[in-house]
Scaffold this motif. Sequence first.
Motif, PDB file in Angstrom:
ATOM      1  N   ALA A 216     -28.709  -1.264 -17.860  1.00  0.00           N
ATOM      2  CA  ALA A 216     -27.985  -0.944 -19.078  1.00  0.00           C
ATOM      3  C   ALA A 216     -26.891  -2.515 -19.329  1.00  0.00           C
ATOM      4  N   PRO A 217     -27.061  -2.482 -20.672  1.00  0.00           N
ATOM      5  CA  PRO A 217     -26.159  -3.696 -20.863  1.00  0.00           C
ATOM      6  C   PRO A 217     -24.487  -2.864 -20.475  1.00  0.00           C
ATOM      7  N   LEU A 218     -23.821  -3.585 -20.246  1.00  0.00           N
ATOM      8  CA  LEU A 218     -22.023  -3.969 -19.445  1.00  0.00           C
ATOM      9  C   LEU A 218     -21.314  -2.674 -19.930  1.00  0.00           C
ATOM     10  N   THR A 239     -18.182 -12.097 -19.501  1.00  0.00           N
ATOM     11  CA  THR A 239     -17.612 -11.255 -19.674  1.00  0.00           C
ATOM     12  C   THR A 239     -15.891 -11.499 -20.128  1.00  0.00           C
ATOM     13  N   THR A 240     -15.902 -10.616 -20.577  1.00  0.00           N
ATOM     14  CA  THR A 240     -14.634 -11.121 -21.230  1.00  0.00           C
ATOM     15  C   THR A 240     -13.697 -10.646 -19.940  1.00  0.00           C
ATOM     16  N   LYS A 241     -12.203 -10.895 -20.092  1.00  0.00           N
ATOM     17  CA  LYS A 241     -11.050 -10.365 -18.977  1.00  0.00           C
ATOM     18  C   LYS A 241     -11.738  -8.838 -19.267  1.00  0.00           C
ATOM     19  N   VAL A 242     -11.117  -7.459 -20.291  1.00  0.00           N
ATOM     20  CA  VAL A 242     -10.702  -6.866 -19.970  1.00  0.00           C
ATOM     21  C   VAL A 242     -12.093  -6.211 -19.924  1.00  0.00           C
ATOM     22  N   PHE A 247     -15.148  -3.285 -15.424  1.00  0.00           N
ATOM     23  CA  PHE A 247     -16.492  -3.469 -14.686  1.00  0.00           C
ATOM     24  C   PHE A 247     -15.537  -2.771 -12.873  1.00  0.00           C
ATOM     25  N   LEU A 248     -14.853  -3.648 -12.416  1.00  0.00           N
ATOM     26  CA  LEU A 248     -14.563  -3.716 -11.192  1.00  0.00           C
ATOM     27  C   LEU A 248     -13.777  -2.543 -10.654  1.00  0.00           C
ATOM     28  N   THR A 249     -13.108  -1.560 -12.210  1.00  0.00           N
ATOM     29  CA  THR A 249     -12.676  -0.478 -11.518  1.00  0.00           C
ATOM     30  C   THR A 249     -13.682   0.778 -11.209  1.00  0.00           C
ATOM     31  N   ARG A 250     -15.001   0.542 -11.724  1.00  0.00           N
ATOM     32  CA  ARG A 250     -15.890   1.742 -11.478  1.00  0.00           C
ATOM     33  C   ARG A 250     -16.483   1.759 -10.394  1.00  0.00           C
ATOM     34  N   LEU A 251     -16.430   0.788  -9.208  1.00  0.00           N
ATOM     35  CA  LEU A 251     -16.747   1.046  -7.597  1.00  0.00           C
ATOM     36  C   LEU A 251     -16.284   1.779  -6.959  1.00  0.00           C
ATOM     37  N   GLY A 252     -16.978   3.018  -6.675  1.00  0.00           N
ATOM     38  CA  GLY A 252     -17.006   4.106  -6.273  1.00  0.00           C
ATOM     39  C   GLY A 252     -16.631   4.433  -4.702  1.00  0.00           C
ATOM     40  N   LYS A 270     -16.669 -18.802 -29.460  1.00  0.00           N
ATOM     41  CA  LYS A 270     -15.441 -19.751 -29.471  1.00  0.00           C
ATOM     42  C   LYS A 270     -14.383 -18.835 -30.443  1.00  0.00           C
ATOM     43  N   GLY A 271     -13.341 -18.913 -29.606  1.00  0.00           N
ATOM     44  CA  GLY A 271     -12.274 -18.643 -29.590  1.00  0.00           C
ATOM     45  C   GLY A 271     -11.901 -17.623 -29.212  1.00  0.00           C
ATOM     46  N   SER A 272     -13.002 -16.744 -29.172  1.00  0.00           N
ATOM     47  CA  SER A 272     -12.499 -15.536 -27.205  1.00  0.00           C
ATOM     48  C   SER A 272     -11.823 -15.488 -26.538  1.00  0.00           C
ATOM     49  N   SER A 273     -11.249 -14.561 -25.883  1.00  0.00           N
ATOM     50  CA  SER A 273     -11.135 -14.762 -24.573  1.00  0.00           C
ATOM     51  C   SER A 273     -11.481 -15.437 -23.948  1.00  0.00           C
ATOM     52  N   ALA A 274     -10.896 -16.160 -22.371  1.00  0.00           N
ATOM     53  CA  ALA A 274     -11.791 -16.862 -21.952  1.00  0.00           C
ATOM     54  C   ALA A 274     -12.290 -15.806 -21.055  1.00  0.00           C
ATOM     55  N   SER A 275     -13.360 -16.381 -19.642  1.00  0.00           N
ATOM     56  CA  SER A 275     -13.994 -15.819 -19.699  1.00  0.00           C
ATOM     57  C   SER A 275     -13.449 -14.923 -18.201  1.00  0.00           C
ATOM     58  N   GLY A 276     -14.237 -13.672 -18.045  1.00  0.00           N
ATOM     59  CA  GLY A 276     -13.727 -12.887 -16.795  1.00  0.00           C
ATOM     60  C   GLY A 276     -13.758 -13.572 -15.771  1.00  0.00           C
ATOM     61  N   LEU A 277     -15.332 -13.761 -15.597  1.00  0.00           N
ATOM     62  CA  LEU A 277     -15.464 -14.814 -14.437  1.00  0.00           C
ATOM     63  C   LEU A 277     -15.032 -15.424 -14.132  1.00  0.00           C
ATOM     64  N   ASN A 278     -14.362 -16.676 -14.967  1.00  0.00           N
ATOM     65  CA  ASN A 278     -12.924 -17.423 -14.383  1.00  0.00           C
ATOM     66  C   ASN A 278     -12.100 -16.825 -13.445  1.00  0.00           C
ATOM     67  N   GLN A 279     -11.582 -16.091 -14.168  1.00  0.00           N
ATOM     68  CA  GLN A 279      -9.792 -15.687 -14.121  1.00  0.00           C
ATOM     69  C   GLN A 279     -10.807 -14.683 -12.760  1.00  0.00           C
ATOM     70  N   VAL A 280     -11.723 -13.449 -12.516  1.00  0.00           N
ATOM     71  CA  VAL A 280     -11.590 -12.890 -11.539  1.00  0.00           C
ATOM     72  C   VAL A 280     -11.626 -13.878 -10.539  1.00  0.00           C
ATOM     73  N   LEU A 281     -12.139 -15.216 -10.349  1.00  0.00           N
ATOM     74  CA  LEU A 281     -12.728 -15.862  -9.155  1.00  0.00           C
ATOM     75  C   LEU A 281     -11.147 -16.577  -8.678  1.00  0.00           C
ATOM     76  N   LYS A 282      -9.769 -16.498  -9.838  1.00  0.00           N
ATOM     77  CA  LYS A 282      -8.473 -17.128  -9.427  1.00  0.00           C
ATOM     78  C   LYS A 282      -7.935 -15.352  -7.946  1.00  0.00           C
ATOM     79  N   ILE A 283      -8.233 -14.472  -9.531  1.00  0.00           N
ATOM     80  CA  ILE A 283      -7.197 -13.884  -8.775  1.00  0.00           C
ATOM     81  C   ILE A 283      -7.767 -12.487  -7.242  1.00  0.00           C
ATOM     82  N   LEU A 284      -8.938 -12.634  -7.412  1.00  0.00           N
ATOM     83  CA  LEU A 284      -9.400 -12.042  -6.273  1.00  0.00           C
ATOM     84  C   LEU A 284      -9.658 -12.983  -5.116  1.00  0.00           C
ATOM     85  N   SER A 285      -9.469 -14.088  -5.184  1.00  0.00           N
ATOM     86  CA  SER A 285      -9.502 -15.470  -3.662  1.00  0.00           C
ATOM     87  C   SER A 285      -9.009 -15.164  -3.112  1.00  0.00           C
TER      88      SER A 285
END
Length: 318
Positions: A216-218, A239-242, A247-252, A270-285
């Motif tokens: 299914a779609p995200l 993915t966007t940051k939101v 998605f991460l908070t769906r983990l059961g 173009k013009g959208s918020s930065a990739s959610g993957l790029n952000q999460v790699l920094k946050i969860l590192s």
Amino acid sequence: MKLNQQIHHAEAIARLVGIQDRNLLVFKQYLGINVSLMGSEIITDAKKEMIPLLEAIFAVLIELAEHQVQLTERDVMYIIKLGEKNELENVFDLYRNRKKILVNDHGRSIYPKTFNQRTYVDAISNYDLVLGVGPAGTGKTYLAVAQAVADLKNNKVKKLILTRPVVEAGENLGFLPGDLKEKVDPYLVPLYDALYEMLGMQTTMSLLEKGVIEIAPLAYMRGRTLENAFVILDEAQNTTKVQMKMFLTRLGFASKMVITGDPSQTDLPKGSSASGLNQVLKILSGMDDIQIIQFDKIDVVRHPLVQRILERYETNEN
């Protein structure tokens, strides 16, 4: 010019050269040199300065072939690249102690083919959240789906959920024919393809109908808690940051998540918020209970031409 190595046993020669000598053609496709066997001797037209590299590579190839490892073009390609990096030391261990993930619908065993792939599969087995990032062709999604199917068959999970963000790459969904499902399904085809190879089309369709497998779609993940499930988020760079936080908070409980993507290939407008993957790699590192596996060009197990194309793109971008 002859190399110092020789190979004598007919069965080992067959394993080394492959069907119609395809394994030897890799040297022409990737290194631009000819390599052939004349009896037990290895002949090449390579320049003198390349001979030490070839001898190191063939020392490994011959050892593997004589220990009954059936070599493929992908194996030869990978061993050549390891030789270029002077990293051939533990190759024999990689191939002799391969961890089989499962046997697919065609009777072929699926196992990690590179050091990073082995680290990735081990991480998926031992951690509830794994991120596999790197260029296309490194086996991120394929191995994740294989491990998911293996866990389902072994009753470690009750459900597989495969999802992707639906992002238009130069085309507009509104102009595609059909209802919403028919518009969205083309974006999910790679996930269907992987399942068909692992389980066969009939079994896959049956499990989809029963709800044991869900593709299914995200956006469809919002508001759900995914328990006793193996969940794969593919193409996470779109993915966007939101969306990523959602998605991460769906983990059961009793669930496992694998996130795959290539941070360099986002299709976000173009013009959208930065990739959610790029952000999460920094946050969860640096989190001890999460594994981030970084793949490299050396892990690309597609046609040798793909490797050269990636190198050209990288040179151009730099």
